[in-house]
Enzyme design. Structure first.
Site, PDB file in Angstrom:
ATOM      1  CB  SER A  95      -0.964  -0.050   1.186  1.00 22.93           C
ATOM      2  OG  SER A  95      -1.937   0.947   1.107  1.00 22.93           O
ATOM      3  CG  ASP A 240      -2.764   3.973  -1.426  1.00 23.78           C
ATOM      4  OD1 ASP A 240      -3.483   3.883  -2.441  1.00 23.78           O
ATOM      5  OD2 ASP A 240      -2.850   3.174  -0.473  1.00 23.78           O
ATOM      6  CG  ASP A 242      -2.855  -0.624  -2.566  1.00 23.21           C
ATOM      7  OD1 ASP A 242      -2.886   0.541  -2.111  1.00 23.21           O
ATOM      8  OD2 ASP A 242      -3.441  -1.579  -2.007  1.00 23.21           O
ATOM      9  CG  ASP A 244      -6.093   0.580  -0.872  1.00 22.89           C
ATOM     10  OD1 ASP A 244      -5.355   1.584  -0.753  1.00 22.89           O
ATOM     11  OD2 ASP A 244      -6.061  -0.381  -0.086  1.00 22.89           O
TER      12      ASP A 244
END
Length: 446
Positions: A95, A240, A242, A244
């Protein structure tokens, strides 16, 4: 096994704590506990991603699973494809963490994060596999699993974002700066927003395996704030690693956090009769100003522990449609099974365009954010009873603030740390109360 499941899978330093050996055994354990003849695996742009993806795929294939490698794709894209195909899936990502870290997030068939009970079963199976010997026979011959690539699958996710989330052309006239954090959305985001009519300036979209989240994205929005002002943009969006989660920046370069994004979207849906049960779900970290803003608009707020998985559980339990975290992890449950930064950005910009109001005005009308001070206090050891011992001091602080502020103490789930959070009408008062409580924590927990 050296790693435990946290609020978002397993995570650690790649090739030291999160090793390929552990990933291989986790793949085997996941196949046994979650089942599924076919699995999907995606990853972000970290250098260690292909290594860990290959190991996880090998573990799954060892158990006879057909593995499909999706390549670089946002976490919500993996969840979307898992839901669309109703197969289990995994995402290799840490992340917003630095590039040297990595992690493995698992989704059950349908794109849902795992329950505590499933994670406990996985930990037990993983511990058994990491020990001496494995009594179960392995598949052999034609029963051995396969590993294939389908890097075109991400096109299905792109079409969903560009065609099914907001009306066609609804972003026409908006000038937007997108910060890809050199992560999983780097190649995808600009095309999606441009397809809906926005004029896009993209920054931090040149991943090299080492620069994911490096002074960029939602954890370092300073460059985005400057770029929005420099380009005279209407809005900036910072994803961010990834993708999400997302944070926004208004035309003046001021940050708009997850609480404000949720508040704007909740009020818009409420006024259009599209906020299910006129209720929104957030965590205990959401600002008191958010609660006050929702109350002023007749919207009920349900509060959960920290972690998007708990927000999702409350959404599903009450059949609600919107919730999320201050960090910018927002779940539109009628559209997705997990937080999705690009989807959230589209939803937010569609409100800006439809209402023909600057983002700053919408944020100011939705809520007034109280100053918030967070202090992490390290203690000598993890003491489950420490919070209870602090009860009198917390009560005194709450009595001082009354309805003007809020106090929250909670232990870290992974280390001997107590997180002290205080909100008050002024930053000075919040810092004073937080400092006093932190000193008491140090005294009692030292």
């Amino acid at each position: 096994m050296s790693l435990k499941f946290g609020t978002d899978g397993v995570r650690g330093v790649a090739n030291r704590e999160l090793t390929p050996e552990l990933a291989l055994n986790l793949g085997r354990a996941a196949a046994r506990v979650l089942g599924g003849a076919r699995w999907l695996i995606g990853r972000d742009t970290r250098r260690s991603g292909p290594l860990l993806s290959a190991a996880l795929a090998a573990g799954l294939a060892t158990e006879g699973v057909e593995v499909v490698d999706l390549g670089v794709v946002p976490t919500p894209g993996v969840a979307f494809l898992s839901g669309a195909d109703h197969v289990p899936a995994a995402m290799i990502s840490a992340s917003h963490n630095p590039f040297g870290d990595n992690g493995i997030k698992l989704f059950s068939a349908g794109g849902l994060k795992l329950s505590d009970e499933l994670e406990e079963r996985l930990e037990l199976e993983l511990t058994a596999l990491s020990g001496q010997g494995d009594p179960r026979p392995r598949p052999m011959g034609a029963e051995v699993g396969t590993i294939t690539s389908d890097h075109e699958a991400v096109e299905r996710y792109r079409r969903f974002l560009a065609e099914d989330v907001v009306p066609a052309g609804c972003l026409t006239g908006l000038r937007v700066v997108l910060d890809g954090a050199n992560g999983a959305a780097s190649e995808l985001a600009a095309g999606v927003y441009e397809a809906l009519g926005a004029t896009v300036v993209a920054i931090h979209t040149q991943p090299d395996g080492l620069n994911i989240n490096e002074v960029s994205g939602s954890t370092h929005p300073e460059a985005l704030q400057a770029a929005v002002v420099a380009h005279g943009a209407d809005v900036g969006l910072a994803f961010d690693g990834d993708a999400d989660r997302v944070l926004a920046v208004d035309g003046a370069g001021d940050l708009v956090d997850g609480d404000q994004i949720i508040a704007i979207c909740a009020i818009d849906r409420h006024e259009r009769g599209k906020l299910t049960h006129d209720t929104v779900v957030v965590t205990v970290m959401s600002n008191l100003g958010f609660h006050q803003g929702m109350a002023a608009h007749g919207i009920e707020v349900i509060t959960t522990d920290v972690g998007d998985r708990y927000v999702l559980e409350a959404l599903d339990e009450g059949k609600h449609s919107l919730g999320g975290e201050q960090s910018g992890h927002v779940i539109f449950r009628d559209l997705a099974s997990t937080g999705d930064g690009m989807l959230t950005g589209l939803a937010l910009l569609s409100v800006v365009a439809r209402r023909e109001q600057p983002l700053a005005e919408l944020a100011a009308a939705a809520m007034v954010r109280l100053p918030q001070v967070l202090v992490n206090v390290r203690t000598a050891r993890r003491d489950p009873g420490l919070i209870a011992k602090l009860g009198p001091e917390v009560a005194a602080a709450e009595g001082r603030l009354g309805e003007r502020g809020r106090v929250l103490l909670r232990p870290s789930g992974t280390e001997p740390v107590i997180r002290v959070m205080v909100e008050a009408p002024t930053h000075e008062e919040a810092a004073e109360v937080a400092g006093h409580l932190a000193a008491v924590v140090t005294q009692l927990g030292g």
